[in-house]
Design a protein around this motif. Structure first.
Motif, PDB file in Angstrom:
ATOM      1  N   UNK A 130      43.396 -13.189  48.117  1.00  0.00           N
ATOM      2  CA  UNK A 130      44.056 -14.921  48.980  1.00  0.00           C
ATOM      3  C   UNK A 130      44.595 -13.902  50.382  1.00  0.00           C
ATOM      4  N   UNK A 131      44.036 -14.845  51.313  1.00  0.00           N
ATOM      5  CA  UNK A 131      45.177 -13.855  52.623  1.00  0.00           C
ATOM      6  C   UNK A 131      46.768 -13.823  53.077  1.00  0.00           C
ATOM      7  N   UNK A 132      47.059 -15.499  51.745  1.00  0.00           N
ATOM      8  CA  UNK A 132      48.672 -15.027  51.753  1.00  0.00           C
ATOM      9  C   UNK A 132      48.900 -14.169  50.652  1.00  0.00           C
ATOM     10  N   UNK A 133      48.565 -13.553  50.190  1.00  0.00           N
ATOM     11  CA  UNK A 133      49.227 -12.737  49.197  1.00  0.00           C
ATOM     12  C   UNK A 133      48.442 -11.588  49.565  1.00  0.00           C
ATOM     13  N   UNK A 134      47.662 -11.087  50.535  1.00  0.00           N
ATOM     14  CA  UNK A 134      47.214  -9.696  51.518  1.00  0.00           C
ATOM     15  C   UNK A 134      48.456 -10.173  52.004  1.00  0.00           C
ATOM     16  N   UNK A 135      48.686 -10.888  53.375  1.00  0.00           N
ATOM     17  CA  UNK A 135      50.266 -10.418  54.070  1.00  0.00           C
ATOM     18  C   UNK A 135      51.209 -10.052  53.060  1.00  0.00           C
ATOM     19  N   UNK A 136      51.386 -11.499  52.284  1.00  0.00           N
ATOM     20  CA  UNK A 136      52.765 -11.133  51.462  1.00  0.00           C
ATOM     21  C   UNK A 136      52.885  -9.718  51.019  1.00  0.00           C
ATOM     22  N   UNK A 137      52.227  -8.804  50.670  1.00  0.00           N
ATOM     23  CA  UNK A 137      52.112  -7.058  50.189  1.00  0.00           C
ATOM     24  C   UNK A 137      52.673  -6.837  51.316  1.00  0.00           C
ATOM     25  N   UNK A 138      51.983  -6.468  52.399  1.00  0.00           N
ATOM     26  CA  UNK A 138      52.200  -5.998  53.581  1.00  0.00           C
ATOM     27  C   UNK A 138      53.633  -6.086  54.069  1.00  0.00           C
ATOM     28  N   UNK A 139      54.316  -8.008  53.924  1.00  0.00           N
ATOM     29  CA  UNK A 139      55.447  -8.225  54.700  1.00  0.00           C
ATOM     30  C   UNK A 139      56.598  -7.836  53.820  1.00  0.00           C
ATOM     31  N   UNK A 140      56.355  -8.212  52.734  1.00  0.00           N
ATOM     32  CA  UNK A 140      57.651  -7.581  51.967  1.00  0.00           C
ATOM     33  C   UNK A 140      57.818  -5.823  51.930  1.00  0.00           C
ATOM     34  N   UNK A 373      59.186 -10.565  60.575  1.00  0.00           N
ATOM     35  CA  UNK A 373      58.059 -10.355  60.396  1.00  0.00           C
ATOM     36  C   UNK A 373      57.279 -11.191  59.775  1.00  0.00           C
ATOM     37  N   UNK A 374      57.979 -11.969  59.428  1.00  0.00           N
ATOM     38  CA  UNK A 374      57.527 -13.337  58.873  1.00  0.00           C
ATOM     39  C   UNK A 374      56.193 -13.473  59.503  1.00  0.00           C
ATOM     40  N   UNK A 375      56.599 -13.738  60.865  1.00  0.00           N
ATOM     41  CA  UNK A 375      55.732 -14.264  62.291  1.00  0.00           C
ATOM     42  C   UNK A 375      54.312 -13.697  62.201  1.00  0.00           C
ATOM     43  N   UNK A 376      55.247 -11.793  62.302  1.00  0.00           N
ATOM     44  CA  UNK A 376      54.024 -11.293  62.639  1.00  0.00           C
ATOM     45  C   UNK A 376      53.364 -11.162  61.356  1.00  0.00           C
ATOM     46  N   UNK A 377      52.752 -11.201  60.255  1.00  0.00           N
ATOM     47  CA  UNK A 377      52.569 -11.597  59.187  1.00  0.00           C
ATOM     48  C   UNK A 377      51.695 -12.857  59.609  1.00  0.00           C
TER      49      UNK A 377
END
Length: 417
Positions: A130-140, A373-377
């Motif tokens: 999912x878009x949110x999971x892919x982004x969450x992995x990168x952000x974390x 980083x949240x906003x970047x993600x």
């Protein structure tokens, strides 16, 4: 005075004023209110920037920019894919591994999330993330970028507290590796349903390693040079920049002079923000020292408790709350000079506290409402803040568990001391 400064900062945050301007306004108010001549204001602002180690900040920022534009980052992604892409949820593992590689060169969580996210999020979406999971992995995973050496927050901590930056970098190696491993494990747990990213191919691994060999030498130059004492962190940044330019321009041939000029402009803007903040923070630090505020803080907190662990627990909880509302850089330059004397007074190693503070404020970078980083993600991944934060929940628990580990076992951080 301390309460007036804190209230003033809170008001600046509420009205949306940049922290650097807020610090300048508060300093001017104190100068006028205390009837102090204004001449020390300029002197202290200039003195705060007159530091050789600070030169490492724009150099490392530019190294990260050159990596992204010069093809180095792309080759690191290919190598990470060949190394761990066959694991369940393989592309997620690739994102975590690439963040460690990238963080070992740029020293910035924002640069890490932006560069790795632009390369990894869309391919992950195509593999049923999912878009949110892919982004969450990168952000974390971007948190690794400010712990594994080099680290821009650790440079700031070293400058404002007179702590050895080389020792801070050494202390970040083991925690950085642990964070990478634990985030990879969490990624595995969260993305098993996405199956294997690709079959393991030894030939591809060898090919990717050969192609990325020049890129892999960058972190070796940075960390190896510091470990062996051949050069200082600032000198390592300069050497890394020259090396990155030579590789990008003459070996990979993917960087032009026109592109390099644009990267220098971007680096100048980012550096200007940091330096303006540091200049006004230096003025404020001078005012606090002149009024014995750090000494009063030491006495106050020491009377509250003389238990090292309890004090670290209180300061860690406070820094976590600060991270919700203040970006890492202003929080570091404002709070580090005040907190470090307190922990040193109780016999806590300043190097250990510097790594711990960088990690806690790094968590703040990925927590709402102010997490940069949240906003970047959200921008790179094209997802809403609410969905991204929900997907980040397992990673928050992992990072907090790691924080507990570092608090309970300081030797993990001070492994190389």
């Amino acid at each position: 005075m301390l309460w007036s400064i804190l209230v003033g900062l809170a008001l600046c945050i509420l009205i949306g004023m940049p922290i650097s301007f807020g610090l300048g306004a508060i300093s001017l108010f104190i100068f006028f209110y205390s009837d102090i001549p204004l001449s020390p204001l300029v002197d202290q602002a200039v003195n705060g920037l007159d530091s050789f180690p600070l030169l490492a900040i724009p150099l490392f920022i530019l190294v990260g920019e050159v990596m992204s534009a010069g093809g180095i980052a792309t080759r690191l992604v290919r190598l990470a894919s060949a190394m761990v892409g066959f694991v369940a949820g393989g592309l997620g593992q690739v994102a975590v591994m690439t963040s460690m590689f990238f963080g070992g060169i740029s020293g910035s969580a924002v640069a890490d999330a932006s560069a790795v996210g632009s390369m990894m999020i869309e391919p992950m979406k195509q593999h049923r993330y999912s878009g949110s999971m892919a982004t969450a992995i990168v952000v974390a995973a971007s948190v690794v970028g400010i712990i594994i050496p080099p680290s821009i927050p650790m440079i700031l901590f070293g400058v404002v507290t007179n702590t050895s930056i080389s020792e801070l970098f050494l202390a970040g190696i083991v925690p950085g590796i642990l964070i990478t491993v634990c985030l990879a494990a969490t990624t595995y747990q969260q993305s098993r349903q996405n199956g294997r990213g690709q079959p393991f191919d030894f030939g591809e691994l060898v090919s990717a390693l050969k192609e990325a060999l020049w890129a892999m030498l960058l972190p070796v130059i940075i960390v190896g040079g510091i470990l062996t004492g051949i050069f200082t962190p600032t000198e390592s940044a300069a050497i890394a920049l020259v090396y990155a330019l030579l590789v990008s321009c003459f070996i990979y041939r993917s960087l032009t002079l026109k592109t390099l000029f644009g990267l220098c402009i971007t680096t100048g803007r980012l550096t200007g923000v940091v330096m303006l903040l540091l200049a006004f923070a230096s003025v404020l630090a001078w005012l606090l020292t002149a009024n014995m505020i750090p000494q009063q803080l030491v006495v106050g907190l020491s009377s509250l408790t003389d238990n090292k662990f309890l004090l670290l627990l209180i300061l860690s909880a406070f820094l976590l709350v600060v991270g919700f509302f203040m970006d890492l850089t202003p929080a570091m330059v404002i709070l580090a000079p005040m907190m470090t004397p307190v922990v040193v007074k109780l016999g806590i190693d300043s190097v250990y506290f510097g790594v711990l503070m960088s990690f806690i404020l790094g968590i703040g970078l990925i927590t709402p409402p102010v997490g940069t980083v949240l906003y970047v993600g959200c921008g790179v991944g094209k997802v809403s803040m609410e969905r991204l934060v929900k997907s980040l929940l397992p990673f928050y628990f992992t990072l907090l568990a790691l924080l507990a580990l570092f608090l309970l076992f300081p030797g993990v951080v001070l492994w190389f001391r």
